[in-house]
Every structure is written in C-alpha cells, then in structure tokens.
Design an enzyme around this catalytic site. Structure first.
Site, PDB file in Angstrom:
ATOM      1  CB  THR A 135       3.585  -9.395  10.755  1.00  0.00           C
ATOM      2  OG1 THR A 135       3.743  -8.009  10.573  1.00  0.00           O
ATOM      3  CG2 THR A 135       3.011 -10.092   9.839  1.00  0.00           C
TER       4      THR A 135
ATOM      5  CE  LYS B 153       3.034  -5.815   8.363  1.00  0.00           C
ATOM      6  NZ  LYS B 153       3.896  -4.802   7.982  1.00  0.00           N
TER       7      LYS B 153
ATOM      8  CE  LYS C 202       6.851 -13.509  11.275  1.00  0.00           C
ATOM      9  NZ  LYS C 202       6.067 -12.293  11.511  1.00  0.00           N
TER      10      LYS C 202
END
Length: 289
Positions: A87, A163, A232
């Site tokens: 990711t 995503k 994050k």
C-alpha cells in the site's frame, strides 16, 4: 516476509511456482526455505525470476528495494515484471511506472484487501492495474494468492488509489463502530450482543464482522495491521485527495485519531484500537494495553 508476505510466498510455493525469498532478517526466510523456497542474501539475488513481487510497509521501503545499483530495476532481466502489492502512495506508483518503462521492465500495481489470515488462506482480493498484456502475463500469480482479481486500469497508480480509498473506508468503519459501541456499552447493552444484532441485520459485510469482533473483545494485540500503518495510509489518502482537489473531512478526523492513539503509546496495537478512544472519551477504562 512480514505478516502478509510470508503467507503470499507460502501460497506461491504451494501452487507450484519456483519462489526465491528475501527478507532483512533470516529466520523468516528459513521458514519458507523449509517449505521449498530458495533463499536470497540480497534484493538482487531475488530478481532472477520472471516476476518480482514486493510486499513492504511503506514508500521508503519500496523505493529502497526498487531503485539503486542493487535494486529491482537494475538487477532484474529485461522483460521481468515487478508486482508491487504494498500500500503505497499514488506518487510513488507513478514514479515506479516511469522508471520500469525506461528500463524495459514490466510494472503492475496489485495491492490487496485482506488481513494476514486471508493471505495465509490464499483468500486475498487483488486490485491490479497495468498494461493489459503485462497484467495477463502475471495472472497465475494472482490466482495463487487470492480468491478474486479486479483489474481496474492500464495505469498502475489507479490500483493504489482504489486501495487507499478502501483503507479509508475501513478506518471510517472502525471509528464509527467504536463510537456506536461506546454509546450502547455506556447504556448497559452488551457489546457482543449488539454486534450480533448489527451483523445479522443491515451490517453483515465482512468488515463489520471482523473489526466488530476485535472492537467488542478489545482484542488489539497482536496487531494484524499495526496502528502506524493505518496512520500512514490515512496520510497517503489525504495526499492523493489534495492532489485531486477532493475534500475528505472524515479522513482528516481519522488522521487525528491515529495521531492520538500513537501519542498515547499505541504503536504496537492493531489499527482497530482507534475504536478504544471513543470508549475512553466516554469514561470507560482502557483494557487494550
């Protein structure tokens, strides 16, 4: 070979692929070697196959193995396809696309939806993007690690945007579930019974079942997806939204919730632990640590 990569590699071996594995610490490599993998001492040593698949924690880790003299782009043979299942930011995905094309290497972005148990069970959902012929050439890899593959674009960065948006939605579910459970718990309703009502009626989706169970049980360790990774990802979705000029006010709230969790010592907890903040705000004792 972390929580996700180890399961993915094991399933590639089970499917009959010749797999070479690299990890900074050797014990995780040794476990897969015992299952039939070949060990690699460096990133370059892991680039001899038709496909190089990376599953790493963040942009810096992916850039570190992709670029440079001993990286994937320099070490892989012409025509090798790099599948990035991490990711990562939309910006890094675009940078990788350009660098691979310049070097004559293939690049497919293929992040996945699913926690470590899904990776171990070859039950991931793969979101893939890249040139059609390149994606088609690596379909056997996706078939070995997942239950379904969604091809969304010929531009790899599109898969990363999907995503990130998905992880934003999961974070939103975690926060709203935490708030709702804090409310009913304060009113004397059993959280597990409440979860059964939710998932037996209007909220039967896997995300409610999986995270609802973790939240109701306050089961935040060991982390399947650690809180710093959640922080994050929310930062990355906000960065993508800023570039596209799309306001995401709930994502801004989630960023602050993750910052608070980390500031209060939640580094080792699962990202679903942001749900505990609502309970604390309501005066409940903290059982997550």
């Amino acid at each position: 070979m972390g929580n996700m990569g180890a399961g993915i590699a094991a399933n590639l071996i089970k499917a009959g692929h010749e797999v070479t594995v690299y990890n900074r610490s050797r014990p995780k490599v040794d476990a897969l070697v015992a299952a039939g993998a070949r060990p690699a001492d460096t990133v370059a040593d892991a680039c001899g196959g038709d496909v190089v698949l990376t599953m790493l924690a963040n942009d810096d880790a992916v850039a570190g193995v992709a670029f440079g003299d001993g990286g994937i782009i320099a070490s892989a043979a012409p025509g090798t396809v790099h599948i990035s299942s991490s990711t990562i930011s939309v910006g890094l995905s675009k940078r990788l696309t350009e660098a691979h094309a310049t070097a004559g290497r293939g690049f497919v972005s293929a992040p996945v939806f699913g926690r470590p148990e899904a990776a171990a069970a070859a039950a991931l959902f793969v979101v893939a993007a890249g040139p059609a012929d390149t994606v088609n050439s690596v379909t056997p890899v996706f078939d070995a690690i997942g239950q379904r593959t969604f091809v969304v674009s010929e531009e790899p960065a599109a898969a990363n945007l999907v995503k990130l948006s998905g992880n934003f939605l999961i974070g939103s579910v975690i926060e709203s579930l935490g708030e709702a459970m804090a409310l009913v718990d304060r009113g004397g309703v059993d959280k597990h019974q409440y979860l059964d009502i939710l998932t037996s009626t209007l909220f039967s989706a896997p995300v409610y079942r999986t995270y609802g169970s973790l939240i109701a049980s306050e089961q935040f360790e060991p982390a399947g997806f650690a809180a710093p990774l959640g922080h994050k990802d929310i930062g990355l979705v906000l960065a993508a939204a800023e570039e596209l000029r799309v306001p995401l006010p709930i994502a801004s709230l989630l960023r602050d919730r993750f910052l608070r969790l980390l500031a209060e010592g939640g580094e080792q907890l699962d990202w679903s632990a942001i749900s505990s903040l609502a309970a604390r705000d309501a005066g409940a004792s903290d059982h997550s640590a």
